[in-house]
Design a protein around this motif. Structure first.
Motif, mmCIF file in Angstrom:
data_model
loop_
_atom_site.group_PDB
_atom_site.id
_atom_site.type_symbol
_atom_site.label_atom_id
_atom_site.label_comp_id
_atom_site.label_asym_id
_atom_site.label_seq_id
_atom_site.Cartn_x
_atom_site.Cartn_y
_atom_site.Cartn_z
ATOM 1 N N LYS A 59 -6.296 4.348 -4.317
ATOM 2 C CA LYS A 59 -6.222 4.404 -3.363
ATOM 3 C C LYS A 59 -6.435 2.347 -2.329
ATOM 4 O O LYS A 59 -7.720 2.162 -1.767
ATOM 5 N N ALA A 60 -5.783 1.764 -3.268
ATOM 6 C CA ALA A 60 -6.131 0.089 -2.406
ATOM 7 C C ALA A 60 -4.722 -0.002 -2.117
ATOM 8 O O ALA A 60 -3.793 -0.056 -2.370
ATOM 9 N N ILE A 61 -5.027 -1.579 -1.549
ATOM 10 C CA ILE A 61 -4.122 -2.821 -1.204
ATOM 11 C C ILE A 61 -4.141 -3.382 -2.654
ATOM 12 O O ILE A 61 -4.827 -3.508 -2.545
ATOM 13 N N SER B 171 -1.300 1.014 -6.411
ATOM 14 C CA SER B 171 -2.106 1.423 -4.894
ATOM 15 C C SER B 171 -2.634 3.002 -4.678
ATOM 16 O O SER B 171 -3.536 3.529 -4.239
ATOM 17 N N CYS C 290 0.508 -1.362 -0.024
ATOM 18 C CA CYS C 290 0.172 0.246 -0.187
ATOM 19 C C CYS C 290 0.765 1.414 -0.020
ATOM 20 O O CYS C 290 1.301 1.287 0.788
ATOM 21 N N ALA C 291 0.189 1.750 -1.063
ATOM 22 C CA ALA C 291 1.252 2.849 -0.824
ATOM 23 C C ALA C 291 0.761 3.697 -0.597
ATOM 24 O O ALA C 291 -0.038 4.816 -1.366
ATOM 25 N N ILE D 213 -7.573 2.381 0.562
ATOM 26 C CA ILE D 213 -7.103 3.289 1.595
ATOM 27 C C ILE D 213 -8.059 4.324 1.940
ATOM 28 O O ILE D 213 -9.506 4.074 1.250
ATOM 29 N N LYS E 76 -8.653 -3.611 1.888
ATOM 30 C CA LYS E 76 -7.711 -3.569 1.796
ATOM 31 C C LYS E 76 -7.946 -2.232 0.893
ATOM 32 O O LYS E 76 -7.130 -2.063 -0.454
#
Lengths: 339, 339
Positions: free
Chosen positions: A324-326, A320, A198-199, B326, B324
């Motif tokens: 906005k996601a893992i 990511s 996740c960044a 943000i 999973k």
């Protein structure tokens, strides 16, 4: 060479970093660099070896065992195609390719030509990481619970960041693509495959086009979670380790300081006294590994196929941040298999 | 009391942590605790004050100015309803409520009754964070670029973790809900509102039901990104700061060590010599703030409405791990407005 046991190599690309390559090759036994090539003839001649402006001509004339590719990533695909057509082994600087599709294409070319291709990834060859890996595998900290690789660079400050590599300023993807892929690869080296990343990416210096700040949360397949935390606005010059790191487990803690020394609660357990070469002489170590594996036939640690996992983790970071996601790097690896 | 200027309070809940409250109240001028209440009569009597097993009876008989609520979160909603119906101000331990909906309901009750309600959030009142905030606002590190709040606890180890608070073992949500909400709130205190969080959660000790390891990436509305990194398997006893922290900016770096001292590149800039009370006497500071604001009418730093933002960040962490993704805490805050 089967008679002399000497591997003859040529270097394509004579920019800033290739001097580190050449200097390191000169300290590896059984290697002879016979020529260098650059689109700028003056730069091509600077090493005092046979000089070319065309890599194809260089390969044609020199008939080397291997090509050391230190050109910009945009040129790698075509140059590897050329080397592959001549059956020449390649050691290729990172970033391997500017976009994921080209990296996959490079893998296909190398596979179908049957040439050996290693990513020139020096970070994991820094002696403090080799020693940290040894200590961790020996059980020095017990079962790993947490880690952080913290990258700090000071040259990203001000109106003219990165004077030695000014093209850094114009890269649409900078920090993860160019630098933190080292840390993603080192995280894989230390703790095994990455399950998700996740960044959070940000641009702090407006003189940069791409991101110069990143926080990456990494989950490994083992369940271990860690952080890769980087930026290039450090107020003072960074040490040889370009940041620091810590590794925690059930029985203790191991810390890397910016000068490359390793510490536990009991004090310094490994003192960095490596003065030669680039960052703990890691360029030489990576290149020596390349030659050793060419000689023995053993797989490269960062064989192209293996290194694609680190690149997939890098690509997953950008996805990511965008979504906005893992994200799982597997997404890229599976897609590349099924294409 | 308008005549004597003394605020009379009562305490509901006589478990492990309420002793810290009582001890702190005794060192705050102009406060008199008249009674304690617990479902266990022996515990209710332990303080040597008027003892009750019913909070309602205690409020009826004692007619206090405020209720200090130190019971388990599941009981907060009903006890606050009772206090609100009598117009009694409340200072309520965290976690405020076991689920988000109850926290929102508590806000509504307090608002419609017009009672003052402060979350008893001591973390941001630890003197090292007050001093760090002062230094950062003064420009000691320049524009903040990066930070990490690292929480380490050793009592989560082994087959019988958290002997002083064994109910921790059975909590379905543990580390973020119970502990790292402190750090989320402190991050808001230091750097302003949180825009998004991304959380990786893991359970390391199988004797725990909930997560005991978390890495949370925080993005603030200012654009600043930081990390909250915690676990409860630290090999050795943790210092008074329960971990450490660093704050980096364009002009420098500030670090908090586990003993509560603050450091810059030039050395120690704030020495923790607070011996009294709990964790830098932060419980007393939070309670003194409560009394000061009751007296002056000024808003509490952690007024219920304000503290809901920290709770929303906590809830966003669990949603992030589940989906999973943000996640923005705003999702919870907006939902609670529109209900």
């Amino acid at each position: 060479d089967p008679v002399t046991g000497v591997f003859r190599g040529v270097i394509a690309g004579c920019g800033y970093f290739s001097r580190h390559h050449l200097e390191a090759w000169r300290r590896i036994e059984g290697v002879e660099i016979t020529a260098t090539c650059d689109s700028d003839p003056a730069r091509a001649r600077a090493a005092g070896l046979a000089a070319y402006t065309s890599a194809d001509q260089m390969l044609e004339k020199e008939r080397p065992h291997f090509l050391d590719l230190v050109t910009r990533p945009e040129t790698h695909l075509e140059l590897i195609r050329t080397a592959a057509s001549r059956g020449v082994a390649v050691i290729c600087q990172k970033p391997l390719a500017p976009v994921w599709g080209e990296a996959v294409e490079i893998l296909r070319i190398a596979r179908s030509a049957g040439i050996r291709l290693m990513a020139h990834e020096n970070w994991r060859w820094q002696p403090w990481y080799r020693e940290a890996a040894r200590l961790i595998r020996q059980g020095a900290i017990g079962q790993p619970h947490a880690y952080c690789l913290r990258m700090r660079h000071h040259e990203g400050r001000g109106d003219d960041p990165f004077p030695a590599q000014p093209y850094f300023r114009d890269m649409p993807r900078f920090l993860v693509y160019e630098i933190l892929i080292h840390h993603l690869d080192t995280a894989r080296f230390l703790f095994g495959e990455i399950e998700t990343v996740c960044a959070e990416l940000a641009r702090l210096n407006p003189a940069m086009r791409g991101e110069d700040r990143a926080v990456i949360t990494v989950r490994h397949q083992s369940g271990l979670t860690g952080v890769i935390d980087g930026h290039t606005l450090h107020p003072s010059a960074s040490g040889v380790a370009l940041g620091d790191a810590w590794f925690e487990g059930g029985n203790g803690r191991l810390a890397l300081d910016p000068n490359g020394n390793l510490w536990t609660e009991r004090g310094c357990v490994w003192r960095n006294d490596v003065a030669a070469g680039y960052r703990g002489d890691s360029v030489r170590a990576a290149q020596a590994h390349f030659i050793e594996c060419l000689r023995s036939g053993a797989p490269f640690e960062t064989d192209i196929e293996e290194y694609l996992r680190s690149m997939a983790a890098m690509e997953a970071c950008y996805l990511s941040a965008e979504r906005k996601a893992i994200v799982s790097p597997l997404k890229f690896l599976v897609d590349s298999q099924s294409e």
